[in-house]
Design a protein around this motif. Sequence first.
Motif, mmCIF file in Angstrom:
data_model
loop_
_atom_site.group_PDB
_atom_site.id
_atom_site.type_symbol
_atom_site.label_atom_id
_atom_site.label_comp_id
_atom_site.label_asym_id
_atom_site.label_seq_id
_atom_site.Cartn_x
_atom_site.Cartn_y
_atom_site.Cartn_z
ATOM 1 N N MET A 1 -39.342 34.451 33.346
ATOM 2 C CA MET A 1 -40.099 35.750 33.415
ATOM 3 C C MET A 1 -39.172 36.531 34.479
ATOM 4 N N SER A 2 -38.740 37.414 34.698
ATOM 5 C CA SER A 2 -38.204 38.220 35.738
ATOM 6 C C SER A 2 -38.984 38.139 36.464
ATOM 7 N N GLU A 3 -38.438 38.779 37.728
ATOM 8 C CA GLU A 3 -39.692 39.391 38.746
ATOM 9 C C GLU A 3 -40.611 41.092 38.890
ATOM 10 N N LEU A 4 -39.745 41.905 37.716
ATOM 11 C CA LEU A 4 -41.129 42.408 36.951
ATOM 12 C C LEU A 4 -41.873 42.337 36.630
ATOM 13 N N ALA A 5 -41.339 41.404 35.285
ATOM 14 C CA ALA A 5 -42.232 40.986 33.996
ATOM 15 C C ALA A 5 -43.896 40.660 35.046
ATOM 16 N N TRP A 6 -43.044 39.669 36.104
ATOM 17 C CA TRP A 6 -44.256 38.832 36.954
ATOM 18 C C TRP A 6 -45.658 39.935 37.717
ATOM 19 N N ALA A 7 -44.712 41.370 38.222
ATOM 20 C CA ALA A 7 -45.081 41.909 38.955
ATOM 21 C C ALA A 7 -45.949 43.344 38.157
ATOM 22 N N LEU A 8 -46.205 43.230 36.393
ATOM 23 C CA LEU A 8 -46.909 43.797 36.024
ATOM 24 C C LEU A 8 -48.062 43.436 35.190
ATOM 25 N N VAL A 9 -48.231 41.767 35.252
ATOM 26 C CA VAL A 9 -48.845 40.720 34.670
ATOM 27 C C VAL A 9 -50.502 40.999 35.155
ATOM 28 N N ILE A 14 -56.259 42.376 35.317
ATOM 29 C CA ILE A 14 -57.178 42.871 35.646
ATOM 30 C C ILE A 14 -57.434 44.356 35.370
ATOM 31 N N PHE A 15 -56.805 45.120 34.640
ATOM 32 C CA PHE A 15 -57.052 46.819 33.176
ATOM 33 C C PHE A 15 -57.312 46.343 32.412
ATOM 34 N N PRO A 21 -63.066 46.707 28.825
ATOM 35 C CA PRO A 21 -65.166 46.298 28.905
ATOM 36 C C PRO A 21 -65.747 47.330 30.023
ATOM 37 N N ILE A 22 -65.859 47.489 31.122
ATOM 38 C CA ILE A 22 -66.215 48.822 31.814
ATOM 39 C C ILE A 22 -66.350 50.225 31.051
ATOM 40 N N TRP A 23 -65.138 50.450 31.186
ATOM 41 C CA TRP A 23 -65.138 51.607 30.219
ATOM 42 C C TRP A 23 -65.751 51.933 28.555
ATOM 43 N N LEU A 24 -65.473 50.856 28.085
ATOM 44 C CA LEU A 24 -66.191 50.559 26.210
ATOM 45 C C LEU A 24 -67.432 50.947 26.644
#
Length: 77
Positions: A1-9, A14-15, A21-24
Amino acid sequence: MSELAWALVAPLNIFLFLVVPIWLVLHYRSKRRLDEGLGETARVRLEQSLTQTEQLAERVDILERLLDQEVPGWRQP
């Protein structure tokens, strides 16, 4: 995977696993409270407020009738 994809994972994980779950839980807890209606103390306070409102409206009517008798033109600016 590209570095950008790993930065978004990591932020996405976490979200999804922490924030959602806390939001729900908070959302459905607040909806349940709204569906329950008024509690006993709130209902008593509402009835007292309605009684006081009726008394005040009656007093205003009496005062307006007295002013109509004593000062006939008081309603005109």
